[in-house]
Design an enzyme around this catalytic site. Structure first.
Site, mmCIF file in Angstrom:
data_model
loop_
_atom_site.group_PDB
_atom_site.id
_atom_site.type_symbol
_atom_site.label_atom_id
_atom_site.label_comp_id
_atom_site.label_asym_id
_atom_site.label_seq_id
_atom_site.Cartn_x
_atom_site.Cartn_y
_atom_site.Cartn_z
ATOM 1 C CG HIS A 25 3.517 -4.838 2.148
ATOM 2 N ND1 HIS A 25 2.114 -4.641 2.336
ATOM 3 C CD2 HIS A 25 4.141 -3.600 1.408
ATOM 4 C CE1 HIS A 25 1.687 -3.725 1.946
ATOM 5 N NE2 HIS A 25 2.700 -3.518 1.191
ATOM 6 C CG HIS A 27 6.047 -0.294 -2.703
ATOM 7 N ND1 HIS A 27 4.990 -1.225 -2.892
ATOM 8 C CD2 HIS A 27 5.004 -0.366 -1.057
ATOM 9 C CE1 HIS A 27 3.477 -0.291 -2.785
ATOM 10 N NE2 HIS A 27 4.059 -1.068 -1.367
ATOM 11 C CG HIS A 205 -1.206 -2.536 -2.142
ATOM 12 N ND1 HIS A 205 -0.262 -3.222 -2.530
ATOM 13 C CD2 HIS A 205 -0.800 -1.988 -1.283
ATOM 14 C CE1 HIS A 205 1.323 -2.908 -1.720
ATOM 15 N NE2 HIS A 205 0.658 -1.824 -1.029
ATOM 16 C CD GLU A 208 -2.423 0.677 2.171
ATOM 17 O OE1 GLU A 208 -2.630 1.062 0.871
ATOM 18 O OE2 GLU A 208 -1.688 1.753 2.372
ATOM 19 C CG ASP A 286 3.308 -0.262 3.001
ATOM 20 O OD1 ASP A 286 4.092 -0.588 1.470
ATOM 21 O OD2 ASP A 286 2.537 0.930 3.287
ATOM 22 C CG ASP A 287 6.172 3.118 0.930
ATOM 23 O OD1 ASP A 287 6.352 2.546 -0.791
ATOM 24 O OD2 ASP A 287 5.130 2.139 0.988
HETATM 25 N N1 LIG Z 1 0.773 1.541 0.996
HETATM 26 C C1 LIG Z 1 1.115 1.416 -0.860
HETATM 27 N N2 LIG Z 1 -0.353 1.635 -0.616
HETATM 28 C C2 LIG Z 1 -0.970 1.471 -1.807
HETATM 29 N N3 LIG Z 1 0.220 2.234 -3.299
HETATM 30 C C3 LIG Z 1 1.414 2.224 -2.561
HETATM 31 N N4 LIG Z 1 2.553 2.051 -2.745
HETATM 32 C C4 LIG Z 1 4.137 2.590 -2.365
HETATM 33 N N5 LIG Z 1 2.815 1.611 -1.024
HETATM 34 C C5 LIG Z 1 1.643 2.135 -1.134
HETATM 35 ZN ZN LIG Z 2 2.364 -1.810 0.284
#
Ligand SMILES: Nc1ncnc2[nH]cnc12
Ligand SMILES: [Zn+2]
Length: 344
Positions: A25, A27, A205, A208, A286-287
Site C-alpha cells: 500500500h 501511492h 480503500h 480508512e 501509504d504516502d
Molecule cells: N490515504 C489515502 N486514502 C485515500 N486515497 C489516497 N490517495 C493517496 N493516499 C490516500
Molecule cells: Zn492509500
C-alpha cells in the site's frame, strides 16, 4: 507459524529494520518528496504556490483525509514526462531497498495526470521502466496497481480502464482511492465487475475514515481480494470474524492514520487488536513523503508506541507476503527468507 524464543529489544529493532518485507500500500505520487517537487517544477516550468521546500513541508499539517488530498494532488501537478514518472518511482524504489522491502505493489492514480493532458502511456511507461530496473539492479520485485479516483464518476473510471488496456501487461490489478466519505464502493460496481472479467487483481480503500459498511460492500459488491486500510473494522464484531475466517488482508498504514487523525496518537492504533484477532494485517507507508516515513519508520515508530512484540513482527512480515499477488513459488521463496531472518 513458529513461536519465537525470547528476543531482546535491540534484536527486535534490528529485525524490524533488516527482515525482508513486502509493501502492498504505497501511492507512488505520495512518495514525491518536496525536493523532487521543486526540482520537477523547475525542470518543467510549472509554478507551485510555495516559495521553498521548507514552506511546502510546513504545509503538511493535516486534519483529515481531504485536507491531505488537496495538497497531494497539487504536488503531483509537476509530473509531465516519462522521465519524471521514472525518477519519482526510482527514488521510492531506492528507499524500499534500503528498508529491506524485497517486493512492492505500487498504486498509481492515472486520472490525476490524464486530466492534465499527460498521456496514459507516458505515466505507465515511466513507472514500469523503474519497476523493471528495480528488479534488475536493486533485487526488488515491483508491480503496479492502477487506482480509480472515487470522487470522480464510474464513467470516468471506465474511460480510464479503456485508456489503460493497451498497457494491460504493465499492471497487475486495480484499486480505488481518494475521498472515501460519500463515495461508497458500490458506486464502482460495474467497472470492478469488468476488471474481474479481465482477470485483474482487485483491491479497494475501505474503512480508512468510512464506516464498516464500506468494507462489507468492497468485499461483497466489488469482490476485492484485499482491503486497503480497513482499520474501522474493529467497530463491527461480525466483520472482524469474517475477515479473520477468510484471511482477507488489510493493508494498514499506521503513520498515515496518525497524520490524518484517524487515531489521536500512534499509541492508540488498533494494529495489535487486528493481529490478536487473527486478521491478516500488514504494515505499509501509504504516502511516505507526506506522512513522515517509509516502511521502516512505520515499523519502528509503531512498535515503539504500541509495545507490539517480536512475534507480532514475525507475523506482520509473513502476512505481507501471504497477502501479496506474487506467484506461489516466488511467495514461498520469500516466506522462507522471512523464516530464515526470524529463526536464525
Ligand atoms: N490515504 C489515502 N486514502 C485515500 N486515497 C489516497 N490517495 C493517496 N493516499 C490516500
Ligand atoms: Zn492509500
Amino acid at each position: 507459524m513458529n513461536t519465537l524464543p525470547p528476543i531482546s529489544a535491540e534484536r527486535l529493532v534490528d529485525l524490524l529494520r533488516t527482515a525482508p518485507k513486502a509493501e502492498l500500500h504505497i501511492h507512488i505520487e505520495g512518495s514525491l518528496e518536496p525536493e523532487l517537487i521543486f526540482a520537477l517544477s523547475q525542470r518543467n516550468g510549472i509554478a507551485i504556490p510555495y516559495a521553498s521546500v521548507d514552506e511546502l513541508r510546513r504545509a503538511y499539517a493535516f486534519s483529515n483525509l481531504q485536507s491531505f488530498l488537496d495538497i497531494y494532488y497539487a504536488g503531483a501537478s509537476v509530473l509531465i514526462t516519462e522521465q519524471d514518472f521514472y525518477d519519482m518511482a526510482w527514488a521510492y524504489l531506492l528507499k524500499a531497498q534500503a528498508d529491506h522491502v524485497i517486493h512492492t505493489e505500487i498504486f498509481f492514480d492515472p486520472q490525476t495526470h490524464t486530466a492534465r493532458g499527460v498521456a496514459m502511456k507516458t505515466v505507465i511507461d515511466g513507472l514500469h521502466r523503474a519497476c523493471q530496473d528495480a528488479h534488475a539492479k536493486l533485487g526488488v520485485s515491483a508491480s503496479l496497481i492502477l487506482c480509480f479516483l472515487r470522487h470522480l464518476s464510474e464513467e470516468d473510471a471506465f474511460a480510464t480502464l479503456e485508456d489503460a488496456l493497451p498497457h494491460r501487461d504493465q499492471f497487475i490489478g486495480v484499486g480505488l482511492d481518494s475521498s472515501e466519505l460519500g463515495h461508497p464502493p458500490e458506486k464502482f460496481a460495474r467497472v470492478f465487475a469488468r476488471c474481474r472479467e479481465l482477470g485483474l487483481h482487485l483491491v479497494a480503500h475501505a474503512g480508512e475514515e468510512g464506516p464498516p459498511e464500506y468494507i462489507w460492500s468492497a468485499l461483497d459488491v466489488l469482490k476485492v481480494e484485499r482491503i486497503d486500510h480497513g482499520v474501522q473494522s474493529t467497530r463491527d464484531a461480525a466483520l472482524m470474524k469474517r475477515l479473520a475466517a477468510e484471511r482477507i488482508p488489510l493493508t494498514v498504514c499506521p503513520l498515515s492514520n496518525q497524520k490524518l487523525c484517524v487515531f489521536p496518537n500512534l499509541a492508540d492504533h488498533n494494529l495489535g487488536r487486528l493481529l490478536d484477532a487473527g486478521l491478516c494485517a500488514t504494515v505499509n507507508s501509504d504516502d511516505p513523503a507526506y506522512f513522515g516515513g517509509y516502511m521502516n519508520d512505520n515499523f519502528l515508530q509503531t512498535f515503539a508506541a504500541t509495545g507490539l512484540t517480536a512475534q507480532h513482527a514475525y507475523t506482520l512480515m509473513r502476512n505481507s507476503f501471504e497477502a501479496s499477488f506474487l506467484a506461489p513459488a516466488a511467495k514461498r521463496a520469500m516466506l522462507d527468507r522471512v523464516d530464515a531472518a526470524f529463526l536464525a
